[in-house]
Write an enzyme that holds these catalytic residues in place. Structure first.
Site, PDB file in Angstrom:
ATOM      1  N   SER A   1      60.022  51.979  44.886  1.00 37.23           N
ATOM      2  CA  SER A   1      58.917  51.183  45.016  1.00 37.23           C
ATOM      3  C   SER A   1      57.556  52.174  45.130  1.00 37.23           C
ATOM      4  CB  SER A   1      58.829  50.281  46.194  1.00 37.23           C
ATOM      5  OG  SER A   1      58.944  50.937  47.575  1.00 37.23           O
TER       6      SER A   1
ATOM      7  N   SER B   1      63.548  54.092  47.386  1.00 35.86           N
ATOM      8  CA  SER B   1      62.170  54.056  46.902  1.00 35.86           C
ATOM      9  C   SER B   1      61.256  55.388  46.895  1.00 35.86           C
ATOM     10  CB  SER B   1      61.387  53.221  47.806  1.00 35.86           C
ATOM     11  OG  SER B   1      61.688  51.861  47.298  1.00 35.86           O
TER      12      SER B   1
ATOM     13  N   LYS C   1      51.346  56.167  50.571  1.00 34.23           N
ATOM     14  CA  LYS C   1      51.753  55.024  49.878  1.00 34.23           C
ATOM     15  C   LYS C   1      50.970  53.833  50.769  1.00 34.23           C
ATOM     16  CE  LYS C   1      55.998  52.344  49.016  1.00 34.23           C
ATOM     17  NZ  LYS C   1      57.510  52.520  49.174  1.00 34.23           N
TER      18      LYS C   1
END
Lengths: 479, 90, 489
Positions: free
Chosen positions: C156, C180, C81
């Protein structure tokens, strides 16, 4: 009108560590900008703080030396505000639950008077970086930011508003600095900004118990500055009050050239630091066993040592105060006494002759190569009459800088006292024979002539004769 | 609030944010229903004391690497618009 | 799209490498080609690391040839990420404010992955600073769900979930502050696991809410998750909140037997209202699979569940408002070009640099911490947080694993909720409690509802990752939901 002055001080002193409070960046001084930084000091995305154990140890030591209560559980909090030299946008400090609270120190006000000043709290926090406004460096349109200092461990020591004059404030700062240096918590080098002071000051009519509106004087970095700034602010507030104008709560700066204080900014409700516990750090827990260990390892404090010196070594107040002014000096003295056994001459030689040499060389006692043993040996030689005081004073600078055995050095330099009675008698007889008129005058009752004759003997022995022995010998021969 | 957070918002943003924040704050009011008498606030979930680091200095970051990401720098210093006296905080 | 072929799972890649049927360079090339082919439609990546990855892959092949393979991950492509830093590489957090930032240091997770031979192939898209549940709040572009390109993948960590679901990489790292990882895993039909708070180092993870953030893994199945997690977990002296407990070899704990486990179903999570009936049915089916495998099932209670979202948003935004104060345009990132004085530097840089959702949360967090409101909001939330933890402690006296839906519904349409932040926040109802309590959780694909994947969430007590992985592994041995390939690519 004469007002009563109420002063409370906040001292920030730099803890003596190798690395910063929350990162392994080296603690340095005088480096080029950003030469002592680590990702943590720059607040790069993703960095995290880890607490320096030595800083905690030193903070505990300082709290014990100032009779504070140490809390087994304390919390690091974030103080949020924006400033270019505050890289994270918050300072890690302690707020609601500090390391220690409620101590005191005794300050000496002269003429044997002491006053106890209460401490509110002691806590750890990190320093900010440095903003450079000097237009010679920045070209005038900009400010430069150097983060070498960002994250250096500080101890904040807050006093109660117990001080009643600038002189008391200065005495408090001197005493506090001496204690903190004694227990090796800080170098407290004022020039390097290791010991900085903010003062809260207000005036009130004598006899009232409520405090007046206070102002805060920022960044007072020398004892003289503190006294001058406080005097200036007392004058300013006094004039306002005399004119019936209310003092406004404000942050002030002191300008030394005009000897006046001026408002930096008014305290506003907008000063909202939004303190909250730092979620990157778990609360600090201190074991009672650790506190006990630090207490056991704590060196004797200056006040205790002073009293002991007076008692144990029969020193005067003045001698005791001077010898205990620093831990290094007190320890040098005691080590020398152990060797030499006789305290009084050691004290005299330290405070007069050694102090003079250190002054000339502009060094401190911790910098001398001469060991306490060697120093004691030198004083011993003088006491035994084997080296004259004059010769000893000649040898001292070299010994201070290089160390060595004073007996060997005296012999090498031919500075041993003439103690061979045969040699001395020969010189004395020669002087008597060479000055028949003076001998007559002495015998006729002009006692001070003896000094002249002694001087002659000393000159012929190049100052190496023991003056006591010469006097004895002359007196005997002339009687 | 925007000043404390150093955000400058347009009038439209202010209006929209106010409405949204109001709705969110209304919603969080539900916490008032919870009896928290004598509950110690929990700032962390860990059963730990904060770990202590040995006081050993590591090699610092290369000064050029320290400022390479800066929007403006001079030598090894960061540069910001001139700070006016009195803006100082803390 | 036909040009690229789907990558096998993590163990699939390992087997290819072990057997000599494939090379790391070949597999990394396939991953890069597939990303190239699919990502215009998906928007899963913020940047690829093609050159560096191929060098690393060549080194992995050389090690393998010399018989010095580092770990089961050696030579395996992994995505991270884009909020985990790596020296010499950009980190954007999908924010304009980090424009141009190249990290001079490396996060612990990336360090650990690389020391075990894993090949970092690219950085994945996210909601700006991980604030969001849809991966729409990215300064680059929204990420699309590979099951329906008009839908959001969740967030997210949406980019990581999509990269794994689309078979571009066999595994990816994400971060989970309020769900997330688990929520996008659920929406994309992959396994997503958030370990115990403190299990994986946060050093080098760009902070959103420090007391809630935790790095975790995306894979296709629990067996792969076990391998990836054991590579990144473990004590790190650079993170004060890192746990010292030794890390089990999770991959060796997958015994296939769950007859010793009691599964708790919290009655507050199985209410008929507020949950998509299709999702609820899939989750109930999932629970019965575990029951048939020998686990006992009982009801438990987590009474403070309905206060969890409010508590979460107060704590998370408060911490975020402070964590994001460092983005000031002084030392890195974007400074507003038009700023002529210091005040403008702050206001304009931050206003131009942060997106709408981030500003909203900074404002809320600033408010929550401000004088006069601290006690009513922040302190109160911390107290309720203690009660949420207390709920879990009591529940875990009665069961080993708690089973719930991961989300109340399947993937929503892009843009559907951007105008209504509160309804977006309420979608986190089933995931935020685990972050408040610091406990581990895993989302496993458990079927389809309306043509879209649904997720079964398993929660465990602190440090019980091995138990969760074992249960998830048993579930996947008995089901095939995780083998379904997204239909839109």
């Amino acid at each position: 009108m004469d007002y009563e002055v109420v002063i409370g001080l906040e001292v920030h002193t730099q803890l003596r560590t190798e690395s910063k409070l929350f990162s392994p960046a080296p603690v340095s001084y005088g480096e080029e900008p950003n030469h002592s930084v680590h990702p943590v000091c720059l607040a790069l995305p993703g960095v995290l703080p880890v607490l320096n154990g030595q800083a905690v140890e030193l903070a505990i030591r300082a709290a014990l030396a100032t009779h504070c209560e140490i809390h087994p559980y304390s919390v690091f909090a974030r103080k949020n505000y924006f400033y270019p030299d505050l890289p994270k946008g918050y300072q890690i400090s302690q707020y609601e639950e500090p390391l220690a609270t409620g101590g005191w120190i005794d300050i000496e006000l002269g003429e044997g008077l002491t006053k106890r000043v209460r401490l509110t709290r002691i806590h750890m926090e990190e320093d900010a970086g440095k903003s450079i406004h000097d237009s010679e460096i920045t070209g005038g349109h900009a400010t430069h930011v150097d983060l070498n200092r960002a994250g250096i461990p500080l101890l904040e020591i807050v006093s109660e508003p117990d001080l009643r004059s600038p002189a008391e404030a200065a005495a408090y700062l001197r005493t506090l600095r001496s204690i903190l240096r004694y227990v090796d918590v800080t170098d407290a080098d004022m020039e390097k900004g290791h010991f900085r002071c903010d003062a809260n000051i207000s005036l009130r009519e004598p006899g009232t118990s409520e405090f007046g509106t206070r102002t805060e004087l920022k960044n007072l970095n020398s004892f003289r500055f503190v006294e001058e700034a406080l005097h200036a602010e007392i004058d300013r507030q006094g004039e306002l009050l005399d004119d019936g104008v209310a003092v406004q709560q404000a942050t002030m700066a002191f300008d030394a050239s005009s000897q006046r204080t001026r408002v930096l900014r008014l305290k506003e409700d907008a000063d909202d630091y939004r303190y909250f516990p730092d979620p990157d750090l778990i609360p600090l827990q201190i074991d009672l066993a650790d506190i006990d260990r630090v207490r056991d390892e704590l060196p004797e404090l200056p006040e205790d040592r002073r009293a002991r010196f007076r008692e144990q070594y029969a020193l005067s107040d003045d001698e005791a105060v001077q010898l205990t002014a620093s831990r290094a000096s007190a320890e040098f003295f005691e080590a020398a006494v152990v060797t030499q056994g006789s305290a009084k001459p050691i004290a005299k030689w330290m405070l007069r002759d050694l102090a003079q040499v250190l002054g000339q060389l502009e060094i401190g006692i911790e910098d001398v190569v001469l060991t306490p043993d060697q120093f004691a040996a030198l004083v011993g030689l003088v006491e035994e009459g084997r080296v004259t005081p004059k010769s000893a004073r000649e040898l001292l600078p070299e010994l201070v800088e290089r160390g060595g055995d004073p007996t060997a050095l005296a012999s090498e330099r031919g500075l041993e006292a003439v103690t061979d009675s045969g040699v001395l008698e020969g010189v004395v007889d020669q002087v008597i024979a060479d000055h028949p008129e003076d001998v007559e005058r002495y015998r006729a009752g002009e006692g001070k002539v003896l000094n002249f004759l002694m001087g002659q003997v000393m000159r012929r022995t190049e100052g190496k004769a023991d003056p006591g022995a010469v006097r004895d010998l002359l007196s005997r021969r002339l009687s | 609030m925007a000043v404390l957070a150093r955000l400058s918002l347009t009038d439209a943003e202010v209006e929209r944010l106010s409405t949204e924040l109001e709705a969110i704050l209304d919603y969080v009011e539900t916490l008032e229903e919870v009896d928290t008498t004598d509950v110690r606030p929990m700032s962390h979930v860990l059963p730990l004391a904060t770990p202590l680091r040995e006081d050993r200095a590591a090699a610092p970051l290369d000064p050029q690497a320290a400022v390479v990401n800066a929007p403006e720098s001079a030598g090894s210093a960061f540069v910001v618009p001139r700070v006016i006296d009195g803006e100082e905080e803390g | 799209m036909e040009a690229s072929s789907p990558l096998p799972s993590l163990r699939g890649v390992r087997d290819l490498l072990d057997s000599g049927e494939g090379t790391s360079v070949g597999i990394v090339n396939e991953a890069l080609e597939r990303a190239d082919a699919l990502d215009e439609a998906l928007g899963a990546f913020t940047g690829m690391r093609a050159e560096g990855a191929l060098e690393d892959a060549a080194a992995a092949d050389a090690r393998r040839a010399a018989g010095r393979t580092l770990s089961p991950l050696d030579g395996v492509p992994v995505a991270i990420k884009d909020n985990m830093v790596m020296e010499g590489e950009p980190t954007s957090c999908a924010s304009r404010i980090l424009e141009g930032f190249v990290s001079p240091y490396t996060s612990t997770v990336v360090e650990r992955l690389r020391s075990r031979g894993a090949v970092i192939v690219g950085r994945t898209n996210l909601d700006e600073f991980a604030m969001g549940s849809s991966t729409e709040h990215s300064c680059f572009r929204p990420t699309s769900n590979p099951w329906d390109l008009d839908r959001a993948p969740g967030g997210s960590s949406g980019g990581s979930a999509v990269a794994v679901a689309s078979r571009i990489v066999p595994a990816a790292l994400g971060s989970d502050t309020g769900g997330s990882i688990r929520q996008p895993a659920s929406h994309c039909g992959v396994v997503g696991m958030k370990p115990t708070y403190g299990r994986v180092s946060r050093w080098g993870l760009v902070a959103f809410a420090s007391s809630l953030d935790q790095i975790g893994v995306f894979t296709r199945d629990a067996g792969d998750a076990a391998l990836l997690l054991e590579a990144i977990a473990g004590h790190d002296p650079a993170d004060s909140t890192s746990l010292r407990e030794p890390v089990p070899r999770f991959s060796e704990e997958l015994t296939g037997d769950i007859s010793d486990l009691v599964i708790g179903l919290p009655r507050e999570y199985f209410l008929d209202e507020g949950v998509d009936p299709g999702v609820l049915a899939a989750v109930r089916d999932g629970v019965s699979v575990l029951e048939r495998a020998g686990a006992k099932v009982r009801e438990v209670s987590l009474p403070h569940t309905r206060f969890a979202v409010a508590t979460y948003y107060l704590i998370a935004t408060a911490e975020a408002s402070s964590n994001l104060a460092r983005y000031d345009g002084v030392r890195y990132g974007r400074r507003a070009a038009s700023a002529t004085d210091l005040s403008q530097m702050y206001f304009l840089s931050r206003s131009e640099g942060f997106g709408e959702e981030v500003k909203r949360r900074i404002m809320l967090g600033t408010y929550v911490l401000s004088a006069g409101y601290y006690d009513a909001y922040y302190r109160k939330a911390q107290q309720v947080r203690a009660l949420v933890l207390d709920d879990f402690q009591k529940a875990f006296d009665e069961c080993d694993v708690i089973a719930t839906p991961t989300c109340p519904e399947t993937a929503f349409r892009l843009g559907e909720k951007t105008g209504d932040p509160l309804s977006m926040y309420l979608g986190d109802i089933y995931t935020v409690s685990a972050n408040l309590a610091g406990i581990p959780g895993i989302s496993v694909p458990c079927g389809m509802a309306g043509g879209l994947p649904a997720g079964l969430q398993l929660l465990g007590g602190p440090l019980q990752e091995a138990t969760l992985l074992r249960a998830a592994d048993v579930f996947q041995r008995l089901t095939s939901h995780h083998t379904a390939v997204p239909t839109a690519i």
